[in-house]
Design a protein around this motif. Sequence first.
Motif, PDB file in Angstrom:
ATOM      1  N   ARG A 142       0.861  -1.182   0.000  1.00  0.00           N
ATOM      2  CA  ARG A 142       0.000   0.000   0.000  1.00  0.00           C
ATOM      3  C   ARG A 142       0.902   1.237   0.000  1.00  0.00           C
ATOM      4  NH1 ARG A 142      -3.073   0.998   5.303  1.00  0.00           N
ATOM      5  NH2 ARG A 142      -4.576  -0.558   4.642  1.00  0.00           N
ATOM      6  N   LEU A 143       0.685   2.093  -0.996  1.00  0.00           N
ATOM      7  CA  LEU A 143       1.541   3.263  -1.132  1.00  0.00           C
ATOM      8  C   LEU A 143       1.013   4.444  -0.325  1.00  0.00           C
ATOM      9  CD1 LEU A 143       2.213   2.945  -4.963  1.00  0.00           C
ATOM     10  CD2 LEU A 143       3.699   2.221  -3.082  1.00  0.00           C
ATOM     11  N   VAL A 144      -0.315   4.624  -0.331  1.00  0.00           N
ATOM     12  CA  VAL A 144      -0.895   5.722   0.452  1.00  0.00           C
ATOM     13  C   VAL A 144      -2.348   5.404   0.763  1.00  0.00           C
ATOM     14  CG1 VAL A 144      -1.403   7.011  -1.670  1.00  0.00           C
ATOM     15  CG2 VAL A 144      -1.469   8.211   0.496  1.00  0.00           C
ATOM     16  N   ARG A 145      -2.791   5.874   1.916  1.00  0.00           N
ATOM     17  CA  ARG A 145      -4.195   5.801   2.307  1.00  0.00           C
ATOM     18  C   ARG A 145      -4.482   7.063   3.108  1.00  0.00           C
ATOM     19  NH1 ARG A 145      -7.240   3.695   6.662  1.00  0.00           N
ATOM     20  NH2 ARG A 145      -9.291   2.955   6.006  1.00  0.00           N
ATOM     21  N   TYR A 146      -5.444   7.861   2.633  1.00  0.00           N
ATOM     22  CA  TYR A 146      -5.700   9.151   3.283  1.00  0.00           C
ATOM     23  C   TYR A 146      -7.137   9.580   2.986  1.00  0.00           C
ATOM     24  CZ  TYR A 146      -4.550  13.698   5.264  1.00  0.00           C
ATOM     25  OH  TYR A 146      -4.516  14.818   6.057  1.00  0.00           O
ATOM     26  N   PRO A 147      -7.781  10.310   3.914  1.00  0.00           N
ATOM     27  CA  PRO A 147      -9.166  10.739   3.668  1.00  0.00           C
ATOM     28  C   PRO A 147      -9.273  11.723   2.508  1.00  0.00           C
ATOM     29  CG  PRO A 147      -8.601  10.973   6.002  1.00  0.00           C
ATOM     30  CD  PRO A 147      -7.321  10.697   5.264  1.00  0.00           C
ATOM     31  N   PHE A 148     -10.372  11.616   1.786  1.00  0.00           N
ATOM     32  CA  PHE A 148     -10.662  12.531   0.688  1.00  0.00           C
ATOM     33  C   PHE A 148     -12.169  12.752   0.685  1.00  0.00           C
ATOM     34  CE2 PHE A 148     -11.239  13.620  -3.868  1.00  0.00           C
ATOM     35  CZ  PHE A 148     -10.263  14.599  -3.995  1.00  0.00           C
ATOM     36  N   PRO A 149     -12.642  14.016   0.741  1.00  0.00           N
ATOM     37  CA  PRO A 149     -14.085  14.239   0.831  1.00  0.00           C
ATOM     38  C   PRO A 149     -14.805  13.750  -0.421  1.00  0.00           C
ATOM     39  CG  PRO A 149     -12.847  16.253   1.279  1.00  0.00           C
ATOM     40  CD  PRO A 149     -11.884  15.258   0.725  1.00  0.00           C
ATOM     41  N   PRO A 150     -15.946  13.066  -0.256  1.00  0.00           N
ATOM     42  CA  PRO A 150     -16.649  12.508  -1.415  1.00  0.00           C
ATOM     43  C   PRO A 150     -17.033  13.565  -2.449  1.00  0.00           C
ATOM     44  CG  PRO A 150     -17.994  12.324   0.588  1.00  0.00           C
ATOM     45  CD  PRO A 150     -16.626  12.754   1.013  1.00  0.00           C
ATOM     46  N   GLY A 151     -17.314  14.807  -1.992  1.00  0.00           N
ATOM     47  CA  GLY A 151     -17.654  15.857  -2.947  1.00  0.00           C
ATOM     48  C   GLY A 151     -16.518  16.140  -3.921  1.00  0.00           C
ATOM     49  N   GLY A 152     -15.281  15.806  -3.519  1.00  0.00           N
ATOM     50  CA  GLY A 152     -14.125  16.015  -4.391  1.00  0.00           C
ATOM     51  C   GLY A 152     -14.112  15.091  -5.599  1.00  0.00           C
ATOM     52  N   LEU A 153     -14.975  14.056  -5.577  1.00  0.00           N
ATOM     53  CA  LEU A 153     -15.054  13.134  -6.715  1.00  0.00           C
ATOM     54  C   LEU A 153     -15.950  13.695  -7.815  1.00  0.00           C
ATOM     55  CD1 LEU A 153     -15.663   9.771  -4.796  1.00  0.00           C
ATOM     56  CD2 LEU A 153     -13.480  10.754  -5.464  1.00  0.00           C
ATOM     57  N   GLU A 154     -16.835  14.633  -7.415  1.00  0.00           N
ATOM     58  CA  GLU A 154     -17.810  15.178  -8.362  1.00  0.00           C
ATOM     59  C   GLU A 154     -17.144  15.981  -9.465  1.00  0.00           C
ATOM     60  OE1 GLU A 154     -20.955  17.498  -6.644  1.00  0.00           O
ATOM     61  OE2 GLU A 154     -21.533  15.801  -5.383  1.00  0.00           O
ATOM     62  N   SER A 155     -17.690  15.874 -10.655  1.00  0.00           N
ATOM     63  CA  SER A 155     -17.219  16.610 -11.846  1.00  0.00           C
ATOM     64  C   SER A 155     -15.723  16.484 -12.058  1.00  0.00           C
ATOM     65  CB  SER A 155     -17.595  18.097 -11.797  1.00  0.00           C
ATOM     66  OG  SER A 155     -18.423  18.426 -10.750  1.00  0.00           O
ATOM     67  N   ARG A 156     -15.150  15.341 -11.677  1.00  0.00           N
ATOM     68  CA  ARG A 156     -13.738  15.115 -11.967  1.00  0.00           C
ATOM     69  C   ARG A 156     -13.576  13.714 -12.550  1.00  0.00           C
ATOM     70  NH1 ARG A 156     -11.832  17.668  -6.807  1.00  0.00           N
ATOM     71  NH2 ARG A 156     -10.823  19.599  -7.402  1.00  0.00           N
ATOM     72  N   SER A 157     -12.716  13.594 -13.556  1.00  0.00           N
ATOM     73  CA  SER A 157     -12.348  12.271 -14.049  1.00  0.00           C
ATOM     74  C   SER A 157     -11.438  11.618 -13.012  1.00  0.00           C
ATOM     75  CB  SER A 157     -11.603  12.407 -15.374  1.00  0.00           C
ATOM     76  OG  SER A 157     -10.392  13.112 -15.151  1.00  0.00           O
ATOM     77  N   LEU A 158     -11.217  10.313 -13.129  1.00  0.00           N
ATOM     78  CA  LEU A 158     -10.355   9.639 -12.152  1.00  0.00           C
ATOM     79  C   LEU A 158      -8.940  10.236 -12.134  1.00  0.00           C
ATOM     80  CD1 LEU A 158      -9.904   7.563  -9.983  1.00  0.00           C
ATOM     81  CD2 LEU A 158      -9.622   5.800 -11.736  1.00  0.00           C
ATOM     82  N   PRO A 159      -8.315  10.499 -13.287  1.00  0.00           N
ATOM     83  CA  PRO A 159      -6.982  11.134 -13.230  1.00  0.00           C
ATOM     84  C   PRO A 159      -7.008  12.484 -12.508  1.00  0.00           C
ATOM     85  CG  PRO A 159      -7.371  10.252 -15.420  1.00  0.00           C
ATOM     86  CD  PRO A 159      -8.663  10.110 -14.670  1.00  0.00           C
ATOM     87  N   ASP A 160      -8.085  13.251 -12.698  1.00  0.00           N
ATOM     88  CA  ASP A 160      -8.178  14.543 -12.011  1.00  0.00           C
ATOM     89  C   ASP A 160      -8.384  14.369 -10.501  1.00  0.00           C
ATOM     90  OD1 ASP A 160      -7.813  15.798 -14.388  1.00  0.00           O
ATOM     91  OD2 ASP A 160      -9.900  16.415 -14.676  1.00  0.00           O
ATOM     92  N   VAL A 161      -9.155  13.337 -10.132  1.00  0.00           N
ATOM     93  CA  VAL A 161      -9.329  13.034  -8.715  1.00  0.00           C
ATOM     94  C   VAL A 161      -7.969  12.716  -8.089  1.00  0.00           C
ATOM     95  CG1 VAL A 161     -10.206  11.296  -7.093  1.00  0.00           C
ATOM     96  CG2 VAL A 161     -11.720  12.240  -8.852  1.00  0.00           C
ATOM     97  N   LEU A 162      -7.173  11.908  -8.796  1.00  0.00           N
ATOM     98  CA  LEU A 162      -5.875  11.506  -8.261  1.00  0.00           C
ATOM     99  C   LEU A 162      -4.933  12.701  -8.146  1.00  0.00           C
ATOM    100  CD1 LEU A 162      -5.480   8.142 -10.174  1.00  0.00           C
ATOM    101  CD2 LEU A 162      -6.069   8.464  -7.759  1.00  0.00           C
ATOM    102  N   GLU A 163      -5.025  13.626  -9.108  1.00  0.00           N
ATOM    103  CA  GLU A 163      -4.184  14.819  -9.040  1.00  0.00           C
ATOM    104  C   GLU A 163      -4.594  15.680  -7.833  1.00  0.00           C
ATOM    105  OE1 GLU A 163      -3.777  16.944 -12.731  1.00  0.00           O
ATOM    106  OE2 GLU A 163      -2.938  18.684 -11.686  1.00  0.00           O
ATOM    107  N   ALA A 164      -5.915  15.824  -7.645  1.00  0.00           N
ATOM    108  CA  ALA A 164      -6.399  16.592  -6.488  1.00  0.00           C
ATOM    109  C   ALA A 164      -5.980  15.921  -5.182  1.00  0.00           C
ATOM    110  CB  ALA A 164      -7.925  16.730  -6.551  1.00  0.00           C
ATOM    111  N   PHE A 165      -6.043  14.601  -5.163  1.00  0.00           N
ATOM    112  CA  PHE A 165      -5.643  13.834  -3.973  1.00  0.00           C
ATOM    113  C   PHE A 165      -4.155  14.054  -3.674  1.00  0.00           C
ATOM    114  CE2 PHE A 165      -4.304   9.590  -2.207  1.00  0.00           C
ATOM    115  CZ  PHE A 165      -4.920   9.731  -0.983  1.00  0.00           C
ATOM    116  N   ASP A 166      -3.337  14.021  -4.719  1.00  0.00           N
ATOM    117  CA  ASP A 166      -1.898  14.264  -4.579  1.00  0.00           C
ATOM    118  C   ASP A 166      -1.651  15.632  -3.916  1.00  0.00           C
ATOM    119  OD1 ASP A 166       0.959  13.854  -5.119  1.00  0.00           O
ATOM    120  OD2 ASP A 166       0.710  15.304  -6.744  1.00  0.00           O
ATOM    121  N   ARG A 167      -2.337  16.671  -4.451  1.00  0.00           N
ATOM    122  CA  ARG A 167      -2.152  18.033  -3.900  1.00  0.00           C
ATOM    123  C   ARG A 167      -2.629  18.100  -2.456  1.00  0.00           C
ATOM    124  NH1 ARG A 167       1.454  19.637  -7.548  1.00  0.00           N
ATOM    125  NH2 ARG A 167       0.963  17.950  -8.951  1.00  0.00           N
TER     126      ARG A 167
END
Length: 313
Positions: A142-167
């Motif tokens: 497992r490389l990372v596990r961290y909370p991410f608000p579900p609203g952050g998934l809205e109107s984002r593609s999976l690559p964009d979600v991952l970029e937001a998660f990284d930031r």
Amino acid sequence: MDRERTEPAPDDLVPADAFSLLGHDRRVDILRALLEASRTGDEYPASFSTLREQVGAEVSAQFNYHLGELTGHFVRRTDDGYELRYAGWAVATSILEGTYNRRAAFGPEGIAGRCPHCGAETLVASYREEWLTIECGACDDRLVRYPFPPGGLESRSLPDVLEAFDRRVRSHVALARDGVCPACTGPMAVTVPSLVDGDASTDSDGDDAAPEDDPIATFRCRRCGNRLRPEPGLVLLEHERVVRFAAERGRSLSATPFWELEWCVSGDAASVTATEPWRCTVSIPVGDESLLITVDDEFAVQSATVESAEPDR
Ligand SMILES: [Zn+2]
Ligand SMILES: [Zn+2]
């Protein structure tokens, strides 16, 4: 601070009372409408009639009652109309984030990315109970596990979600390093083990003995108890000395998700070299050189030296 001018009683609300004030859909609608008005700026502060219209309330008396309940703690009444107080803004924003009422899940799903441990060319992302996990299917790490608000998934593609998660993770760890809790802004303190690397395995009978693969540093909020346990490399990822070291070699450390950088997700890059005073050295490779950064027990940088990674050259 104009604390004297604000209504005194509502500030003393305990959280349970504050939340009970929100126990009606109409009140949540009012906060959302005010947040929307504050964003568009069309009419903000909003007048009573505009606000009622936006919320779609038919009965004026009922609307007046709900607005009255919110006014004080969540909403401020000014000469120009109604506006959000900080507590109201925070609640309305959290509702948009989906923290209180939305359940979302995805994965496990293959994503682009190279495992820094075994070199596998694809990784696996999954999202459950508001935690986002990225792991390697090949070496099972497992490389990372961290909370991410579900609203952050809205109107984002999976690559964009991952970029937001990284930031998000980078900025949270940077805040923690600076002593600011990313959840509540309370003071954060870091604790480190008192043992030098190598001693840890010989002292494993005590309950407090950390498993060998536990991160070296634990950042804990004195106010809300929030806890972050990043690898030392990740703590230093956004440090200006590290950023500059990479930039001087033509690299940007923000171009790669941090979970693909071995020294950010593995404890192997860090070693505790002394205990009095406590010192930990992290080796950060860029190209054919490495930056050796030594930090103290508060993760303040004590020294930084550049070393060639290819001694034969
Ligand atoms: Zn792997
Ligand atoms: Zn906190």
